[in-house]
Design a protein around this motif. Structure first.
Motif, PDB file in Angstrom:
ATOM      1  N   GLN A   7       0.447  -1.215  -0.407  1.00 13.99           N
ATOM      2  CA  GLN A   7      -0.457  -0.184   0.098  1.00 13.99           C
ATOM      3  C   GLN A   7       0.808   1.229   0.260  1.00 13.99           C
ATOM      4  OE1 GLN A   7      -3.339   0.048   3.462  1.00 13.99           O
ATOM      5  NE2 GLN A   7      -3.122  -1.995   3.420  1.00 13.99           N
ATOM      6  N   VAL A   8       1.978   1.261   0.596  1.00 12.72           N
ATOM      7  CA  VAL A   8       3.069   2.481   0.632  1.00 12.72           C
ATOM      8  C   VAL A   8       3.954   2.408  -1.042  1.00 12.72           C
ATOM      9  CG1 VAL A   8       2.547   2.713   2.771  1.00 12.72           C
ATOM     10  CG2 VAL A   8       4.751   1.298   1.719  1.00 12.72           C
ATOM     11  N   GLY A   9       3.780   1.988  -1.794  1.00 12.68           N
ATOM     12  CA  GLY A   9       4.360   2.176  -3.248  1.00 12.68           C
ATOM     13  C   GLY A   9       5.141   1.170  -2.982  1.00 12.68           C
ATOM     14  N   GLU A  10       4.595  -0.205  -3.125  1.00 10.10           N
ATOM     15  CA  GLU A  10       5.794  -1.344  -3.083  1.00 10.10           C
ATOM     16  C   GLU A  10       7.445  -0.920  -2.801  1.00 10.10           C
ATOM     17  OE1 GLU A  10       3.936  -3.902  -4.817  1.00 10.10           O
ATOM     18  OE2 GLU A  10       2.347  -2.823  -4.932  1.00 10.10           O
ATOM     19  N   MET A  11       6.979  -0.746  -1.141  1.00  8.80           N
ATOM     20  CA  MET A  11       8.480  -1.079  -1.048  1.00  8.80           C
ATOM     21  C   MET A  11       8.931  -2.284  -0.747  1.00  8.80           C
ATOM     22  SD  MET A  11       9.755   1.113   2.573  1.00  8.80           S
ATOM     23  CE  MET A  11       9.213   2.465   2.134  1.00  8.80           C
ATOM     24  N   PRO A  12       9.981  -2.512  -0.902  1.00  8.40           N
ATOM     25  CA  PRO A  12      10.440  -4.343  -1.250  1.00  8.40           C
ATOM     26  C   PRO A  12      10.635  -4.156   0.130  1.00  8.40           C
ATOM     27  CG  PRO A  12      12.415  -2.888  -1.831  1.00  8.40           C
ATOM     28  CD  PRO A  12      10.780  -1.762  -1.823  1.00  8.40           C
ATOM     29  N   VAL A  13      10.328  -5.934   0.828  1.00  9.40           N
ATOM     30  CA  VAL A  13      10.404  -6.336   1.819  1.00  9.40           C
ATOM     31  C   VAL A  13      11.692  -7.061   2.072  1.00  9.40           C
ATOM     32  CG1 VAL A  13       9.101  -7.212   4.303  1.00  9.40           C
ATOM     33  CG2 VAL A  13       8.167  -5.503   2.726  1.00  9.40           C
ATOM     34  N   PHE A  14      11.842  -7.139   3.308  1.00 10.39           N
ATOM     35  CA  PHE A  14      13.394  -8.928   3.353  1.00 10.39           C
ATOM     36  C   PHE A  14      13.251  -9.097   4.507  1.00 10.39           C
ATOM     37  CE2 PHE A  14      15.440  -5.607   0.537  1.00 10.39           C
ATOM     38  CZ  PHE A  14      15.218  -6.316  -0.576  1.00 10.39           C
ATOM     39  N   ALA A  15      12.886 -10.681   4.968  1.00 10.70           N
ATOM     40  CA  ALA A  15      12.912 -10.944   6.408  1.00 10.70           C
ATOM     41  C   ALA A  15      13.944 -11.895   6.473  1.00 10.70           C
ATOM     42  CB  ALA A  15      11.551 -11.571   6.735  1.00 10.70           C
ATOM     43  N   ALA A  16      14.494 -12.203   8.083  1.00  7.77           N
ATOM     44  CA  ALA A  16      15.724 -12.875   8.053  1.00  7.77           C
ATOM     45  C   ALA A  16      15.100 -14.311   8.539  1.00  7.77           C
ATOM     46  CB  ALA A  16      16.576 -12.524   9.325  1.00  7.77           C
ATOM     47  N   ASP A  17      15.665 -15.120   8.184  1.00  8.45           N
ATOM     48  CA  ASP A  17      15.006 -16.645   7.967  1.00  8.45           C
ATOM     49  C   ASP A  17      15.123 -16.841   9.206  1.00  8.45           C
ATOM     50  OD1 ASP A  17      13.147 -18.774   8.358  1.00  8.45           O
ATOM     51  OD2 ASP A  17      14.405 -19.826   6.599  1.00  8.45           O
ATOM     52  N   LEU A  18      14.997 -16.585  10.516  1.00  9.67           N
ATOM     53  CA  LEU A  18      15.342 -16.696  12.055  1.00  9.67           C
ATOM     54  C   LEU A  18      14.160 -17.909  12.174  1.00  9.67           C
ATOM     55  CD1 LEU A  18      16.308 -13.401  13.666  1.00  9.67           C
ATOM     56  CD2 LEU A  18      17.695 -15.004  12.991  1.00  9.67           C
ATOM     57  N   ASP A  19      15.868 -19.165  13.213  1.00  8.47           N
ATOM     58  CA  ASP A  19      14.048 -20.359  13.596  1.00  8.47           C
ATOM     59  C   ASP A  19      14.618 -20.849  15.223  1.00  8.47           C
ATOM     60  OD1 ASP A  19      12.878 -22.436  14.703  1.00  8.47           O
ATOM     61  OD2 ASP A  19      13.281 -24.055  12.710  1.00  8.47           O
ATOM     62  N   PHE A  20      13.359 -19.973  16.195  1.00  8.67           N
ATOM     63  CA  PHE A  20      14.311 -20.521  17.312  1.00  8.67           C
ATOM     64  C   PHE A  20      13.744 -21.731  18.208  1.00  8.67           C
ATOM     65  CE2 PHE A  20      15.410 -15.859  19.152  1.00  8.67           C
ATOM     66  CZ  PHE A  20      16.290 -15.468  18.276  1.00  8.67           C
ATOM     67  N   GLY A  21      12.749 -22.624  17.149  1.00  9.03           N
ATOM     68  CA  GLY A  21      12.248 -23.823  17.025  1.00  9.03           C
ATOM     69  C   GLY A  21      12.883 -24.948  18.312  1.00  9.03           C
ATOM     70  N   LYS A  22      14.124 -24.663  17.563  1.00  8.01           N
ATOM     71  CA  LYS A  22      15.026 -25.533  18.509  1.00  8.01           C
ATOM     72  C   LYS A  22      16.390 -25.118  19.222  1.00  8.01           C
ATOM     73  CE  LYS A  22      14.013 -29.292  14.553  1.00  8.01           C
ATOM     74  NZ  LYS A  22      13.897 -29.494  12.974  1.00  8.01           N
ATOM     75  N   ALA A  23      15.777 -24.000  19.760  1.00  3.97           N
ATOM     76  CA  ALA A  23      17.044 -22.882  20.318  1.00  3.97           C
ATOM     77  C   ALA A  23      17.107 -24.348  21.381  1.00  3.97           C
ATOM     78  CB  ALA A  23      16.725 -21.830  20.530  1.00  3.97           C
ATOM     79  N   ARG A  24      18.628 -23.575  21.839  1.00  2.00           N
ATOM     80  CA  ARG A  24      19.229 -24.930  23.359  1.00  2.00           C
ATOM     81  C   ARG A  24      18.925 -24.062  24.110  1.00  2.00           C
ATOM     82  NH1 ARG A  24      25.675 -24.003  24.763  1.00  2.00           N
ATOM     83  NH2 ARG A  24      25.289 -25.502  26.625  1.00  2.00           N
ATOM     84  N   TYR A  25      18.303 -22.778  24.176  1.00  2.00           N
ATOM     85  CA  TYR A  25      18.070 -22.645  25.605  1.00  2.00           C
ATOM     86  C   TYR A  25      15.676 -22.484  24.993  1.00  2.00           C
ATOM     87  CZ  TYR A  25      22.203 -21.239  26.598  1.00  2.00           C
ATOM     88  OH  TYR A  25      24.051 -21.652  26.481  1.00  2.00           O
ATOM     89  N   PRO A  26      15.421 -22.789  26.095  1.00  2.00           N
ATOM     90  CA  PRO A  26      13.983 -23.251  26.121  1.00  2.00           C
ATOM     91  C   PRO A  26      13.284 -21.791  26.247  1.00  2.00           C
ATOM     92  CG  PRO A  26      14.059 -24.929  27.432  1.00  2.00           C
ATOM     93  CD  PRO A  26      15.636 -24.057  27.546  1.00  2.00           C
ATOM     94  N   GLY A  27      14.245 -20.767  26.692  1.00  2.00           N
ATOM     95  CA  GLY A  27      13.102 -19.607  27.290  1.00  2.00           C
ATOM     96  C   GLY A  27      13.117 -18.705  25.900  1.00  2.00           C
ATOM     97  N   MET A  28      13.929 -18.631  25.010  1.00  2.00           N
ATOM     98  CA  MET A  28      13.969 -18.473  23.292  1.00  2.00           C
ATOM     99  C   MET A  28      12.668 -19.443  22.577  1.00  2.00           C
ATOM    100  SD  MET A  28      18.016 -18.282  22.363  1.00  2.00           S
ATOM    101  CE  MET A  28      18.097 -18.553  20.963  1.00  2.00           C
ATOM    102  N   HIS A  29      11.367 -20.212  22.716  1.00  2.00           N
ATOM    103  CA  HIS A  29      10.734 -20.979  22.241  1.00  2.00           C
ATOM    104  C   HIS A  29       9.664 -20.010  22.081  1.00  2.00           C
ATOM    105  CE1 HIS A  29      13.222 -25.377  23.272  1.00  2.00           C
ATOM    106  NE2 HIS A  29      13.789 -24.073  22.020  1.00  2.00           N
ATOM    107  N   PRO A  30       9.384 -18.771  22.428  1.00  2.00           N
ATOM    108  CA  PRO A  30       8.393 -18.385  22.855  1.00  2.00           C
ATOM    109  C   PRO A  30       8.211 -17.199  21.104  1.00  2.00           C
ATOM    110  CG  PRO A  30       8.598 -18.230  25.125  1.00  2.00           C
ATOM    111  CD  PRO A  30      10.052 -19.204  24.128  1.00  2.00           C
ATOM    112  N   TYR A  31       9.755 -16.764  20.822  1.00  2.00           N
ATOM    113  CA  TYR A  31       9.612 -16.219  20.010  1.00  2.00           C
ATOM    114  C   TYR A  31       8.933 -17.069  18.479  1.00  2.00           C
ATOM    115  CZ  TYR A  31      12.790 -12.011  21.132  1.00  2.00           C
ATOM    116  OH  TYR A  31      12.998 -11.671  21.396  1.00  2.00           O
ATOM    117  N   GLN A  32       9.114 -18.857  18.533  1.00  2.00           N
ATOM    118  CA  GLN A  32       8.736 -18.744  17.529  1.00  2.00           C
ATOM    119  C   GLN A  32       7.508 -19.297  17.774  1.00  2.00           C
ATOM    120  OE1 GLN A  32      11.091 -19.402  14.998  1.00  2.00           O
ATOM    121  NE2 GLN A  32       9.644 -20.969  13.279  1.00  2.00           N
TER     122      GLN A  32
END
Lengths: 370, 370
Positions: A296-321
């Motif tokens: 809607q704001v003029g076809e601005m390109p979007v890039f997204a880092a494909d981060l995955d915290f699902g298998k993170a070593r620390y359970p405290g990071m899993h909620p991000y996923q």
């Protein structure tokens, strides 16, 4: 680069990979809007949210906060996305600049001071009285920054910033209801809708009625980060590529930029040197729609880092996923920078984020933080 | 380069000529010391001196001051040396960054805020209570700035700064009496001697008694610019060449740096990447001795722009040639940068300075400034 999800032309991503001296600039602000119960969990409590922006910045300089113990977190103890930014900036050694657009608590770091007061609640109908001045200061700062870097990453840390983003986008006439993200799962969309409706009533405006006056829209229902980043981006993008590093809060900045450009041909020079950089969690958010806002704001390109915290070593990071927190402090843009410019592998980035978690959050959990 | 007078090795001047992206950083501060009658004429009155640092910075961004009408000047209307800096930075398009180390009146520009209060008078014996914090903030800022530039010019604008320079150099054990310059002809050396003697009494220190603790010397009898610039210079010079752009105030910073290096081998890394850049009027000052002070702080090279206002088109500029004002706001360093890095001829620089004078001072003289 499979570690970065793309929408639209990829030249801006290529430019980042080939940049010689990118710089990271984070604009922080606070607003009484964050005191509205249920709107933000960017901080352990309403009182603690006052410290989230300065604490995030202190983490970038010193590896931990100074204004509060350890690091900012949600009421459930999920750490600020600054852990991602710390990891990414640490790996790439990017210069870090802090811009205070109006914080209740200033950071205990060097910072550019462009604003001298936090925003009022948008329920007042006049949240950023100094919006025009903030825009001008941001513009002059962006002009100087463009002289010392060849790629600018503009990040933010503003509690309740998605509510002010929604308000400004609606005032500018975007179809934005139900499309902004949140620190929370589900996005508190109904509460945001009600809050913005009350704000519009107090400001005596209608959706779309300020399409031609974006600075006025910010003055009435926005936050101090928006005019500063819009000004910096407009001035700097005349000379260098600029990534708006954030989620739907940056869609609002992009909407402001598009409206300013429509009004002033002089501002249009850098139109093809802007993009949004975020995390995949924002794209995965089914209660929001960043990609549509970017269209809607003029076809601005979007890039997204494909981060995955699902298998993170620390359970405290899993909620991000699971969709909590998701983005902030330029986490996504910094990660994209590490993966492209930095030549860092996704595995190495993940390992460093876990390292930062271990260094900052584990001592808090163990009660070993003064 | 015959337009630049040199003392010592010239590598630092060669490095500036070959720099790709030098940056100009001006640190400003105010101090109650400037209210002592007869000590400073950096401003039309004691009241107006409060505005000199912000006004100088506003001139760099907007071509004229905003906090006061037009431009800062002495009681006799001789303009601030910022006219030289404006001309030189305008010709070279250097990025401009402002650092507020503690100003009574903040500048109406973007600026780094590293200090939150002006200094007390040195007569109190404790002028800069937050000196250690300022040093740390300066250090972190210098570290970031070194990542975005390949040559750093560090300037200052601090009314009464030569008195605090004298006090700190004496506390560090330098033979400095009668060797600091002044905005005034004759240098008010006797008044400075008395002021510093009173300050030493109040602080309960002797000349040389703080040779091993330069931050303490600043805390007791210095000004806020000194720890910030010392910190920036030490951090940045580990990576890039740094020019201390100023007169005898920068000799005091150099003395602080030398003392810190003597105490901390870690700080010594950039020892050969520092120099002082000033104007020839400072070298011509028979009531001061910058070259001797530079020798005392470890043979620091000194460069001086060979400016000559004797035949300037506007009579209002002639007093510089007679020894008034002489330096400040990095006038000398900026001029050296224009003459070397900028490839600007002395004639072209002079013409632009006259142009800036015409644009800023003539309207004031004509009473056409609001």
């Amino acid at each position: 680069m499979s570690d970065v999800i793309t929408q639209g032309p990829t030249q801006m991503l290529d430019a980042l990979r080939e940049a010689k001296r990118p710089a990271y600039v984070c604009t922080i602000a606070s607003s009484e809007t964050a005191a509205i119960e249920g709107l933000s969990i960017a901080g352990a409590s309403a009182e603690m949210r006052r410290y989230t922006p300065p604490a995030d910045m202190e983490c970038l300089f010193y590896g931990r906060a100074r204004s509060i113990p350890g690091i900012a977190a949600t009421p459930d103890g999920i750490p600020s996305p600054v852990i991602i930014t710390m990891a990414a900036l640490g790996l790439t050694k990017l210069p870090v600049f802090v811009v205070d657009a109006g914080c209740e608590v200033p950071p205990q770091t060097p910072y550019f001071r462009v604003g001298d007061r936090p925003a009022d609640s948008i329920l007042s109908g006049r949240s950023v009285a100094n919006a025009a001045e903030l825009y001008e200061r941001g513009w002059h700062l962006g002009e100087q920054l463009a002289r010392v870097t060849d790629y600018l990453l503009l990040a933010e840390s503003v509690p309740a910033g998605t509510t002010t983003a929604l308000a400004v986008m609606l005032a500018l006439g975007l179809d934005a209801h139900g499309k902004v993200s949140s620190t929370m799962i589900g996005g508190a969309n109904e509460l945001k809708r009600q809050t913005v409706e009350s704000a519009f009533k107090a400001a005596d405006i209608q959706p779309g009625s300020l399409a031609a006056d974006p600075i006025k829209a910010i003055e009435l229902v926005g936050d101090p980060m928006q005019p500063v980043v819009a000004g910096m981006a407009l001035a700097a993008s005349r000379e260098v590529p600029v990534m708006l590093a954030g989620g739907t809060q940056m869609a609002a900045v992009a909407a402001v930029i598009a409206a300013l450009r429509a009004a002033d041909p002089n501002a249009a020079a850098g139109a093809d040197r802007l993009c949004i950089g975020t995390t995949r969690w924002i794209l995965d958010d089914t209660t929001a729609d960043l990609l549509d806002l970017a269209r809607q704001v003029g076809e601005m390109p979007v890039f997204a880092a494909d981060l995955d915290f699902g298998k993170a070593r620390y359970p405290g990071m899993h909620p991000y996923q699971a969709g909590l927190v998701k983005e902030g402090v330029g986490a996504g843009g910094s990660a994209i920078c590490a993966l492209s410019y930095g030549g860092v592998s996704k595995a190495a980035l993940m390992e460093r984020i876990e390292g930062v978690y271990a260094e900052t959050v584990l001592p808090m959990l163990a009660g070993n933080v003064a």
